[in-house]
Design an enzyme around this catalytic site. Structure first.
Site, PDB file in Angstrom:
ATOM      1  N   CYS A  67      50.025  15.174  98.753  1.00 16.22           N
ATOM      2  CA  CYS A  67      50.512  16.443  99.307  1.00 16.22           C
ATOM      3  C   CYS A  67      51.830  16.225 100.052  1.00 16.22           C
ATOM      4  O   CYS A  67      52.750  17.048  99.978  1.00 16.22           O
ATOM      5  CB  CYS A  67      49.479  17.049 100.253  1.00 16.22           C
ATOM      6  SG  CYS A  67      47.883  17.409  99.501  1.00 16.22           S
ATOM      7  N   CYS A  82      46.327  14.660 101.700  1.00 16.08           N
ATOM      8  CA  CYS A  82      46.533  13.263 101.329  1.00 16.08           C
ATOM      9  C   CYS A  82      48.030  13.013 101.182  1.00 16.08           C
ATOM     10  O   CYS A  82      48.852  13.918 101.330  1.00 16.08           O
ATOM     11  CB  CYS A  82      45.813  12.948 100.022  1.00 16.08           C
ATOM     12  SG  CYS A  82      46.423  13.928  98.634  1.00 16.08           S
ATOM     13  N   ASP A 117      47.549  -4.807 121.369  1.00 19.59           N
ATOM     14  CA  ASP A 117      46.930  -4.552 122.675  1.00 19.59           C
ATOM     15  C   ASP A 117      46.650  -3.076 122.907  1.00 19.59           C
ATOM     16  O   ASP A 117      46.055  -2.711 123.924  1.00 19.59           O
ATOM     17  CB  ASP A 117      47.853  -5.057 123.803  1.00 19.59           C
ATOM     18  CG  ASP A 117      48.154  -6.540 123.682  1.00 19.59           C
ATOM     19  OD1 ASP A 117      47.212  -7.299 123.418  1.00 19.59           O
ATOM     20  OD2 ASP A 117      49.322  -6.927 123.833  1.00 19.59           O
ATOM     21  N   ASP A 131      46.862 -10.446 128.092  1.00 19.63           N
ATOM     22  CA  ASP A 131      47.217 -10.940 126.769  1.00 19.63           C
ATOM     23  C   ASP A 131      48.081 -12.181 126.968  1.00 19.63           C
ATOM     24  O   ASP A 131      48.744 -12.322 127.999  1.00 19.63           O
ATOM     25  CB  ASP A 131      47.980  -9.848 126.006  1.00 19.63           C
ATOM     26  CG  ASP A 131      48.502 -10.344 124.671  1.00 19.63           C
ATOM     27  OD1 ASP A 131      47.711 -10.938 123.925  1.00 19.63           O
ATOM     28  OD2 ASP A 131      49.696 -10.140 124.388  1.00 19.63           O
ATOM     29  N   ASP A 188      51.532  -6.264 125.616  1.00 21.28           N
ATOM     30  CA  ASP A 188      52.862  -5.800 125.207  1.00 21.28           C
ATOM     31  C   ASP A 188      52.985  -5.413 123.747  1.00 21.28           C
ATOM     32  O   ASP A 188      54.045  -4.980 123.308  1.00 21.28           O
ATOM     33  CB  ASP A 188      53.914  -6.881 125.512  1.00 21.28           C
ATOM     34  CG  ASP A 188      53.852  -8.020 124.510  1.00 21.28           C
ATOM     35  OD1 ASP A 188      52.730  -8.353 124.064  1.00 21.28           O
ATOM     36  OD2 ASP A 188      54.917  -8.581 124.177  1.00 21.28           O
TER      37      ASP A 188
END
Length: 804
Positions: free
Chosen positions: A104, A101, A700, A508, A696
């Site tokens: 640590c 975790c 995405d 996109d 980009d």
């Protein structure tokens, strides 16, 4: 007896086997001496707050190990794993074993920073990779490793470029072998010309013997040095009972070489040392072209998660407490400061401000959030202190989900097989069987071993898969070269084939179809407008709208001399104000103007920015994310190729539909989260579509990894480029169309090359079996077939492009 937890590692054991001690009125239980030692070490170093951060997380019991520490200080270890900078400091990447975790991570970083001589210690908690920089004059690496082990962890060196180094070594090996092969082939061909001339016009045996020896000297290093990789491949193929292309090449070249030595020493028949060198050279070049197309390994998860915080500020009983992200529970109140990244999804309970969600949704403008609004992990708080309630834990928050899905998508990515590999799967075995049958038949019919051997060698040599081996890599190399000249980078040759088969393109919006930043589309000026004052005002802000106006002013005004303004103040999600010689300058949105008693005019779906001097509006700007130049034409050309184009965006629906109409896209999917984009692509793939995705941003990344071919813009997010198969360096939409044309033309050339080589073999092999072809003619025919493939591949260069 009762079960109790170890004070250090939290593992539970029967109380009777625990080491018990009283310490500062507390009863401590340890499962072993290692845990006891680590506990007291941390306490003595003032690091006992580690256990508060650790919570209920369980660790591995501390194990002391020191028998191999000396290897970390060896010269060979240093040369392999340690880098030295110009200041004489050493740097190494380590994998820390036993990290569970962020507590640590915190402990290891704190302990390392307390170690004398350690300059820097940073750990990426997603993959436990640590970067450690130290002064070798003050501390040795073995001491650093011992320190890590002393607190219950272990460390070993990590080399992120190991695969790349191996690839570079392979390239160098091929390069040197090709140099020897080309040198031998070029020189031996000059001698062969004299041999061919003597074959037809007559030549004295003594001159022939000298030329034979010269050819023998040149052919030997080519066969046994340059051709060694074929013998090695044939050996491993034999061990695994597989006849491959290496088997054909090595047997054909070796038998030709042995027979040529026989002919040279007995002075009977012709030598074919030139065939030996040509066989090796042509096929070696083909293999080298494939090596050049290998994809470099990219540590994608590092690039996404490297800057993610491991701790957050949680409000507990009116006090601020630093808590590891794993220990944040539902309902915890988290505080965000300007510039901090959101790690846990939640809902605003106090404050208001702007958030940058561009890396998640593609939305180019910051979003204003107030009480009751949801905020997503991965977004960045820009301008104010916000408190919000955690509505999800770390494992179910958006950013963590993106990493998990991305990792899964990358591992599921299909490996495209070359057509040549499919065709040649049984080719070598069949040819060897044909040659063996031919040898037996001719020995039985003709009764002479020499005649049977020559005919069988002719079969192997004429069918030698030079053309078949070059069919794909030669065409793809030409295609990749042309694409590179057009600023289109294919990361692997096989992606040309996959893209050529594509029938669906997903785009996109922000940063792909559009510029990804607001630009001024309309400006209205009123009495008193002063561009110099406006430029001075907007230059003090990093807000995208301010930047858009500053860029517009620089392009419209020939000379800008911004004066020195005073008392500049940025008002969150509203605008900027300042003073110049007693005049109050205000720039911002309509709400900001109304707060100062002004009545701004104008209603539009574009972003509005007003500029006022002394509460008098002197200019109004309309901004919007503009479409990239040539986008409409490029999309139209792609659609004309029979490819269906869809838009996938996280932006709001009205903006997406407007942009789609302008560029001619009929199918639009708006307000999509990253995993929803990937789910759409997966659905289309399951329906049989081959999907190309262009994007980009981090938003995405999952969709790019899910798609058959991922295309990224050159100035996009590092993660998008990392998972991409193709990068458009100039970011022009026309380059997307060019990429389709190049891939389809290259794939067509591959199929043409395969057809040529198969027709050649279908005609040449029967002629060789019937004894109409000598090894000399077989070698010339083999060379001709290879030249046909090379020539046909070069025709790709005649592809014409449109320059925008």
């Amino acid at each position: 007896m009762a079960q109790v937890a170890c004070t250090h590692c939290n593992l539970t054991f029967d109380e009777s086997v625990m080491i018990t001690e009283q310490h500062q009125d507390k009863t401590l239980h340890f499962c072993c001496k290692g845990c006891q030692g680590v506990y007291h070490l941390l306490e003595s170093e003032g690091l006992d707050t580690f256990y508060e951060k650790l919570g209920d997380t369980k660790l591995q019991p501390a194990v002391q190990q020191s028998d191999d520490l000396e290897k970390f200080d060896l010269e060979g270890f240093k040369n392999k794993y340690i880098k030295e900078d110009e200041d004489g400091l050493y740097e190494i990447n380590l994998i820390i074993e036993g990290i569970h975790c962020s507590a640590c991570v915190w402990l290891n970083e704190k302990v390392l920073h307390k170690t004398p001589g350690v300059i820097e210690a940073t750990i990426n908690y997603t993959n436990n990779k640590a970067k450690v920089v130290w002064d070798p004059d003050e501390v040795n690496l073995s001491k650093i490793i011992e320190t890590i082990r002393s607190i219950g962890y272990n460390a070993y060196p990590y080399d992120p470029a190991l695969q790349e180094e191996r690839a570079n070594k392979t390239k160098k090996s091929y390069y040197s072998r090709i140099l020897v092969a080309v040198f031998g082939s070029m020189n031996i061909m000059w001698i062969a010309i004299a041999q061919y001339a003597g074959y037809f016009t007559g030549m004295e045996q003594r001159f022939k013997d000298i030329l034979n020896v010269a050819e023998f000297i040149l052919a030997t290093p080519v066969l046994f040095y340059s051709g060694w990789i074929f013998f090695r491949g044939a050996y491993y193929g034999f061990k695994n009972r597989i006849a491959n292309m290496d088997t054909l090449v090595s047997i054909g070249a070796l038998l030709t070489y042995i027979y040529s030595i026989y002919a040279m020493t007995t002075k009977q028949g012709e030598v074919y040392f030139d065939s030996v060198t040509m066989i090796i050279t042509f096929v070696l070049v083909g293999k080298y072209l494939e090596v050049l197309s290998k994809k470099h390994a990219v540590d994608t998860l590092d690039s996404i998660m490297g800057s993610t915080p491991t701790e957050v500020t949680v409000i507990q009983k009116d006090e601020k407490v630093l808590l590891s992200v794993e220990n944040v529970a539902l309902g915890d109140i988290i505080e965000l400061k300007p510039g901090e990244k959101v790690v846990i999804d939640g809902e605003v309970v106090y404050g208001e401000g702007s958030f940058d969600e561009s890396s998640l949704t593609g939305e180019s403008e910051p979003l204003y959030k107030h009480k009751g609004d949801a905020i997503l992990s991965g977004s960045i708080c820009l301008d104010s202190v916000i408190r919000y309630r955690a509505t999800k834990d770390l494992s179910s928050s958006l950013l963590h989900s993106i990493v998990s899905l991305l990792e899964e998508s990358i591992t599921k990515k299909p490996r495209i097989e070359q057509l040549a590999d499919q065709v040649s799967g049984y080719f070598s075995t069949v040819i060897l069987l044909i040659a063996l049958v031919t040898f037996g038949a001719w020995w039985y019919i003709d009764g002479t071993f020499e005649r049977a051997l020559i005919v069988s060698i002719s079969v192997i040599v004429i069918a030698c898969p030079c053309a078949l081996g070059l069919a794909t890599p030669m065409a793809t190399l030409v295609g990749i070269g042309i694409a590179a000249k057009r600023n289109i980078l294919f990361k692997e040759a096989t992606f040309l084939e996959t893209m050529a088969k594509s029938n669906l393109l997903a785009l996109d919006k922000t940063g792909t179809i559009t510029e990804g930043k607001p630009s001024v589309v309309k400006m209205v000026r009123f009495e008193g407008y002063n561009p110099h004052l406006l430029f001075a005002l907007v230059s003090t802000s990093t807000h995208p709208v301010s930047k858009g106006i500053a860029t517009w002013l620089q392009s419209e005004e020939t000379t800008l001399t911004p004066p020195a303004i005073e008392a500049v103040k940025s008002i969150q999600a509203k605008g900027i104000e300042a003073y110049y010689k007693g005049e109050k300058l205000i720039g911002g949105n309509a709400a900001f103007m109304q707060e100062h008693g002004m009545t701004p005019q104008g209603h539009t779906e574009n972003t509005l920015f007003f500029f006022a001097i002394d509460n008098q509006i002197v200019a109004r700007f309309e901004l919007r994310d503009t479409i990239r130049q040539g986008a409409k034409e490029a999309i139209g050309s792609i659609q004309a190729m029979g490819i269906h184009v869809v838009m996938l965006t996280g932006d709001h629906e009205a903006s997406a539909i407007r942009i789609a109409k302008e560029v001619g896209i009929a199918e639009v999917h708006a307000k999509l989260l990253p995993q929803e984009k990937a789910a759409y692509i997966q659905t289309r793939q399951e329906a049989g579509d081959v999907v190309v995705m262009a994007g980009d941003g981090i938003n995405d990344a999952i969709a790019l990894a899910q798609s058959n071919i991922a295309i990224a813009m050159g100035n996009g997010a590092d993660v998008a480029i990392s998972v991409s198969d193709v990068v458009l360096m100039d970011e022009k939409p026309q380059s997307l169309h060019d990429a389709y044309r190049i891939s389809r033309r290259t794939y067509r050339a591959v199929k043409e090359n395969l057809t040529l080589s198969l027709i050649y073999n279908a005609v040449a092999i029967p002629l060789a079996v019937l004894g109409y072809v000598t090894p000399l003619v077989a070698a010339l025919s083999m060379s001709l077939s290879s030249l046909m493939v090379v020539g046909n591949s070069m025709r790709i260069k005649f592809l014409k492009f449109k320059n925008l």
